[in-house]
Design a protein around this motif. Structure first.
Motif, PDB file in Angstrom:
ATOM      1  N   ILE A   1      -4.438  -1.290   1.815  1.00 21.53           N
ATOM      2  CA  ILE A   1      -3.161  -0.608   1.560  1.00 21.53           C
ATOM      3  C   ILE A   1      -3.254   0.827   2.053  1.00 21.53           C
ATOM      4  N   TRP A   2      -4.315   1.503   1.671  1.00 18.23           N
ATOM      5  CA  TRP A   2      -4.433   2.920   1.985  1.00 18.23           C
ATOM      6  C   TRP A   2      -4.992   3.138   3.386  1.00 18.23           C
ATOM      7  N   GLU A   3      -5.676   2.144   3.923  1.00 16.86           N
ATOM      8  CA  GLU A   3      -6.152   2.228   5.307  1.00 16.86           C
ATOM      9  C   GLU A   3      -4.999   2.055   6.288  1.00 16.86           C
ATOM     10  N   SER A   4      -3.977   1.317   5.886  1.00 20.61           N
ATOM     11  CA  SER A   4      -2.794   1.055   6.731  1.00 20.61           C
ATOM     12  C   SER A   4      -1.527   1.362   5.941  1.00 20.61           C
ATOM     13  N   TYR A   5      -1.508   2.522   5.317  1.00 22.64           N
ATOM     14  CA  TYR A   5      -0.410   2.868   4.410  1.00 22.64           C
ATOM     15  C   TYR A   5       0.956   2.847   5.108  1.00 22.64           C
ATOM     16  N   GLY A   6       1.001   3.252   6.359  1.00 20.57           N
ATOM     17  CA  GLY A   6       2.267   3.222   7.098  1.00 20.57           C
ATOM     18  C   GLY A   6       2.814   1.809   7.212  1.00 20.57           C
ATOM     19  N   ASP A   7       1.968   0.864   7.552  1.00 20.18           N
ATOM     20  CA  ASP A   7       2.395  -0.529   7.640  1.00 20.18           C
ATOM     21  C   ASP A   7       2.776  -1.060   6.264  1.00 20.18           C
ATOM     22  N   PHE A   8       2.007  -0.697   5.258  1.00 20.19           N
ATOM     23  CA  PHE A   8       2.296  -1.122   3.894  1.00 20.19           C
ATOM     24  C   PHE A   8       3.696  -0.660   3.474  1.00 20.19           C
ATOM     25  N   THR A   9       4.015   0.601   3.757  1.00 17.94           N
ATOM     26  CA  THR A   9       5.334   1.105   3.364  1.00 17.94           C
ATOM     27  C   THR A   9       6.446   0.424   4.168  1.00 17.94           C
ATOM     28  N   LEU A  10       6.171   0.078   5.421  1.00 16.56           N
ATOM     29  CA  LEU A  10       7.173  -0.661   6.205  1.00 16.56           C
ATOM     30  C   LEU A  10       7.444  -2.028   5.581  1.00 16.56           C
ATOM     31  N   LYS A  11       6.411  -2.660   5.069  1.00 17.77           N
ATOM     32  CA  LYS A  11       6.588  -3.959   4.425  1.00 17.77           C
ATOM     33  C   LYS A  11       7.365  -3.815   3.121  1.00 17.77           C
ATOM     34  N   ALA A  12       7.127  -2.748   2.386  1.00 16.00           N
ATOM     35  CA  ALA A  12       7.908  -2.487   1.169  1.00 16.00           C
ATOM     36  C   ALA A  12       9.377  -2.244   1.519  1.00 16.00           C
ATOM     37  N   GLU A  13       9.604  -1.520   2.609  1.00 20.86           N
ATOM     38  CA  GLU A  13      10.977  -1.279   3.061  1.00 20.86           C
ATOM     39  C   GLU A  13      11.647  -2.580   3.491  1.00 20.86           C
ATOM     40  N   ALA A  14      10.892  -3.486   4.102  1.00 17.67           N
ATOM     41  CA  ALA A  14      11.447  -4.779   4.509  1.00 17.67           C
ATOM     42  C   ALA A  14      11.880  -5.585   3.277  1.00 17.67           C
ATOM     43  N   LEU A  15      11.120  -5.488   2.195  1.00 17.76           N
ATOM     44  CA  LEU A  15      11.514  -6.152   0.958  1.00 17.76           C
ATOM     45  C   LEU A  15      12.809  -5.545   0.432  1.00 17.76           C
ATOM     46  N   GLN A  16      12.890  -4.240   0.478  1.00 16.73           N
ATOM     47  CA  GLN A  16      14.100  -3.572  -0.005  1.00 16.73           C
ATOM     48  C   GLN A  16      15.314  -3.978   0.837  1.00 16.73           C
ATOM     49  N   VAL A  17      15.148  -4.044   2.151  1.00 16.53           N
ATOM     50  CA  VAL A  17      16.241  -4.466   3.035  1.00 16.53           C
ATOM     51  C   VAL A  17      16.660  -5.897   2.701  1.00 16.53           C
ATOM     52  N   ALA A  18      15.692  -6.787   2.517  1.00 15.30           N
ATOM     53  CA  ALA A  18      16.011  -8.177   2.177  1.00 15.30           C
ATOM     54  C   ALA A  18      16.754  -8.251   0.842  1.00 15.30           C
TER      55      ALA A  18
END
Length: 143
Positions: free
Chosen positions: A95-112
């Protein structure tokens, strides 16, 4: 309909596992994260039970569920900002090694979760999109 059933099954398993995982968590930040994920899982159960026909479709309840998921998803990046851990945590260091990607995935959940469910026909595609967003994150960032 097979994808929807699989997504519902995954959501149910995640929510069930989360209930057991919360006992004995010492770190308050980790507990807060786990509670947020549990709330998302609980809302997926609401949607899943409608999608499976276990309960009658209720547009208001379905919309409330996706709205609650959207609200929780919006909090995910902040909840995971600090790399705190706990022996009971299922959050992977990636999560913290790829925090940018992690936050993009959280944003994708929010969009869905920003879907509008006004009719029963809106339910299956919304559940599928939410399940895919959950799986995309969990497959990389959850133990």
């Amino acid at each position: 309909m097979r994808l929807t059933t699989l997504v519902i099954l995954i959501g149910t398993l995640v929510a069930s596992a989360a209930a057991f995982a919360h006992s004995g968590v010492a770190n308050p930040a980790v507990l807060q994260r786990m509670e947020a994920m549990k709330q998302i899982g609980d809302q997926m159960k609401v949607l899943g039970s409608m999608a499976k026909g276990q309960v009658a479709f209720d547009a208001g309840a379905a919309q409330a569920a996706v709205d609650a998921i959207a609200a929780q998803a919006a909090q995910v990046p902040d909840l995971f900002r600090e790399p705190v851990t706990d022996p009971k945590s299922e959050a992977l260091p990636s999560i913290w090694e790829s925090y940018g990607d992690f936050t993009l995935k959280a944003e994708a959940l929010q969009v869905a979760a920003n879907a509008q469910i006004s009719a029963e026909r809106d339910l299956a595609p919304t559940v599928a999109a939410l399940g895919a967003a959950c799986k995309a994150c969990h497959s990389h960032y959850k133990d």
